[in-house]
Scaffold this motif. Structure first.
Motif, PDB file in Angstrom:
ATOM      1  N   MET A 175       0.930  -1.254  -0.085  1.00 48.22           N
ATOM      2  CA  MET A 175       0.075  -0.035  -0.007  1.00 48.22           C
ATOM      3  C   MET A 175       0.795   1.246   0.045  1.00 48.22           C
ATOM      4  N   SER A 176       0.434   2.116  -0.728  1.00 49.68           N
ATOM      5  CA  SER A 176       0.942   3.655  -0.483  1.00 49.68           C
ATOM      6  C   SER A 176      -0.016   4.752  -0.338  1.00 49.68           C
ATOM      7  N   VAL A 177       0.316   5.499  -0.137  1.00 51.06           N
ATOM      8  CA  VAL A 177      -0.758   6.724   0.523  1.00 51.06           C
ATOM      9  C   VAL A 177      -1.212   7.362  -1.098  1.00 51.06           C
ATOM     10  N   LEU A 192       3.919  -2.425   3.552  1.00 50.50           N
ATOM     11  CA  LEU A 192       3.975  -3.813   3.075  1.00 50.50           C
ATOM     12  C   LEU A 192       3.897  -4.715   4.070  1.00 50.50           C
ATOM     13  N   PHE A 193       2.784  -5.687   3.612  1.00 47.13           N
ATOM     14  CA  PHE A 193       2.360  -6.783   4.737  1.00 47.13           C
ATOM     15  C   PHE A 193       2.367  -8.123   3.925  1.00 47.13           C
ATOM     16  N   GLN A 235       6.763   1.639   9.702  1.00 44.64           N
ATOM     17  CA  GLN A 235       6.582   1.604   8.085  1.00 44.64           C
ATOM     18  C   GLN A 235       6.262   3.120   7.734  1.00 44.64           C
ATOM     19  N   PHE A 236       5.323   3.863   8.479  1.00 47.43           N
ATOM     20  CA  PHE A 236       4.920   5.135   8.086  1.00 47.43           C
ATOM     21  C   PHE A 236       6.070   6.101   8.117  1.00 47.43           C
ATOM     22  N   MET A 237       7.117   5.923   9.041  1.00 44.50           N
ATOM     23  CA  MET A 237       8.055   6.876   9.280  1.00 44.50           C
ATOM     24  C   MET A 237       9.259   6.562   8.368  1.00 44.50           C
ATOM     25  N   GLN A 238       9.322   5.551   7.504  1.00 47.93           N
ATOM     26  CA  GLN A 238      10.513   5.519   6.708  1.00 47.93           C
ATOM     27  C   GLN A 238      10.380   6.568   5.609  1.00 47.93           C
ATOM     28  N   PHE A 239      11.620   7.176   5.420  1.00 46.43           N
ATOM     29  CA  PHE A 239      11.547   8.370   4.463  1.00 46.43           C
ATOM     30  C   PHE A 239      12.447   8.155   3.162  1.00 46.43           C
ATOM     31  N   LYS A 254       7.925 -12.752   1.662  1.00 45.88           N
ATOM     32  CA  LYS A 254       7.775 -12.711   3.013  1.00 45.88           C
ATOM     33  C   LYS A 254       8.222 -11.278   3.755  1.00 45.88           C
ATOM     34  N   ARG A 255       7.625 -10.759   4.454  1.00 44.79           N
ATOM     35  CA  ARG A 255       8.319  -9.685   5.318  1.00 44.79           C
ATOM     36  C   ARG A 255       8.497  -9.929   6.731  1.00 44.79           C
ATOM     37  N   LEU A 256       9.579  -9.925   6.958  1.00 40.41           N
ATOM     38  CA  LEU A 256       9.711 -10.409   8.457  1.00 40.41           C
ATOM     39  C   LEU A 256      10.096  -9.020   9.389  1.00 40.41           C
TER      40      LEU A 256
END
Length: 433
Positions: A175-177, A192-193, A235-239, A254-256
């Motif tokens: 997802m992206s805003v 990402l999930f 994830q939200f705060m990644q720039f 897979k996202r661990l």
């Protein structure tokens, strides 16, 4: 005429009740077909059923031949009706058909068509680590909210029955805003999930009655757990800022918690060795420049010459891609430019390099463990990140190969805080369960 042992009105009533008990399965069918009769399960029918049972148990044991004949004649009907009533609606075959239905239906999860809501109970329960809804309306609202607010992508890897009334799917969702986010010109958060959906099936209706999502990135799957909230906020705060250039195609399997497992599609790269001494006549490599930087600069310029400067057999120029790759193992260090995937994925379609330091190579489909980081990247920081990644791979009981690759997505003019860097370690024999 009445049987000879029916002498009073009370006897006649008991006899009538016996007949009604025997005929009830047949009457039920007619009641269901005629809407002007009381519906089965209504207060009237429940009252009649209770009255019949109590009257039947209290009635004297009349030996009416007429009643015995009716009972005998209807015994086969009762057995057939009982057999049909006890036959389960949700069978193994039905569950297989439901799994096949999901394979098609989930393709429409976030498009105009949408999912088939008739396959879900009205009171279906949905829960993931940050969301919870009861009822089909809330379930559909959640889907539409994600669709319009976050431009989601969704890929299903497997759908299988995992219990008598349970189907489990494995998926990846990105997802992206959307355009509503006011800062996206400078910062566009992405999420990402990966995980599973456990779909419960109601054995009475044959429809889905529950949907519970789990995430691979957390251990505590409870609703609004601290771990889930932290994962979302992180994830939200990644720039990271990714240039709008062609990039190798990959799927996140897979996202661990600390790294991703990706499968990369086949690519063609132009590569140049970096563990050789650059020519002393090269004007771009002055003597005061550190040896490592000089070699790196020389390899970069040779590759840029092939891709962008037309230094190839056809004097053909191509578009720049991202990231620039530097692969390091026990024997060599190699810099690579990815040939635009839209141009070609076969060596035979590409012009030969004019410079002997540049080679073309095709890399087949591979799986990597990938860890992101921002800031300035060099050999030292890359090795530090690679060591941490190799440790995390071992904790997940995965098998890494030797060496690592540093992927740099941004040019030097990008502020360090916004740079997207990644370290990739190839995995051996990874299987998505």
């Amino acid at each position: 005429s009445l049987p000879e042992n029916v002498q009073t009105l009370d006897d006649a009533m008991h006899c009538s009740l016996h007949v009604a008990c025997i005929m009830r399965p047949i009457l039920d069918v007619h009641i269901a077909k005629r809407p002007h009769y009381p519906a089965r399960g209504s207060p009237a029918i429940k009252y009649l059923s209770t009255s019949l049972r109590s009257s039947r148990s209290a009635a004297p044991n009349h030996s009416s031949r007429r009643v015995r004949l009716i009972a005998g004649a209807s015994s086969d009907t009762q057995a057939q009706s009982s057999s049909k009533a006890e036959e389960p609606l949700v069978t193994t075959t039905y569950m297989e058909e439901l799994a096949e239905f999901l394979k098609e239906d989930l393709n429409h999860l976030f498009d105009e068509q949408g999912i088939d809501a008739s396959k879900y109970d009205e009171d279906v329960k949905f829960q993931d680590p940050i969301t919870s809804y009861n009822g089909i309306d809330g379930y559909l609202f959640n889907i539409q909210f994600l669709r319009y607010a976050f431009d989601p992508t969704f890929k299903v890897f497997s759908i299988k029955q995992t219990g008598p009334y349970e189907i489990t799917t494995r998926w990846t969702m990105g997802m992206s805003v959307g355009r509503w986010f006011p800062l996206q010109a400078f910062w566009k958060p992405e999420f990402l999930f990966t995980g599973t959906s456990i779909m419960g099936v109601n054995p009475q209706t044959g429809r889905f009655c529950s949907h519970v999502d789990t995430w691979d990135s957390i251990k505590d799957q409870d609703y609004l757990s601290a771990e889930a909230v932290k994962d979302l906020v992180t994830q939200f705060m990644q720039f990271y800022r990714t240039p709008e250039l062609e990039t190798p195609e990959y799927t996140v399997l897979k996202r661990l918690a600390t790294f991703e497992v990706r499968e990369y599609e086949p690519i063609v790269v132009a590569e140049a060795m970096m563990n050789v001494t650059p020519p002393t006549t090269r004007p771009e490599a002055p003597s005061e420049m550190p040896a490592g930087a000089a070699v790196s600069k020389a390899a970069f310029e040779d590759l840029a010459g092939y891709l962008l400067g037309g230094k190839n057999a056809l004097a053909k120029t191509m578009e720049m891609t991202t990231p620039v790759l530097t692969t390091e193992d026990e024997t060599a260090t190699v810099m690579k430019f990815v040939i635009p995937p839209s141009m070609s994925k076969e060596l035979s379609d590409l012009p030969a390099p004019s410079m002997p330091t540049v080679q073309l190579k095709k890399e087949e489909r591979r799986q990597y463990a990938v860890r992101k980081f921002n800031g300035i990247s060099n050999n030292v920081t890359a090795k530090e990140v690679a060591d941490v990644l190799r440790f995390d791979i071992a904790k997940e009981k995965l098998t890494p190969k030797t060496g690592f690759t540093l992927a740099r997505y941004n040019d030097p003019s990008t502020p360090a805080f916004f740079r997207r860097n990644e370290v990739l370690i190839e995995l051996d024999g990874f299987q998505l369960e």
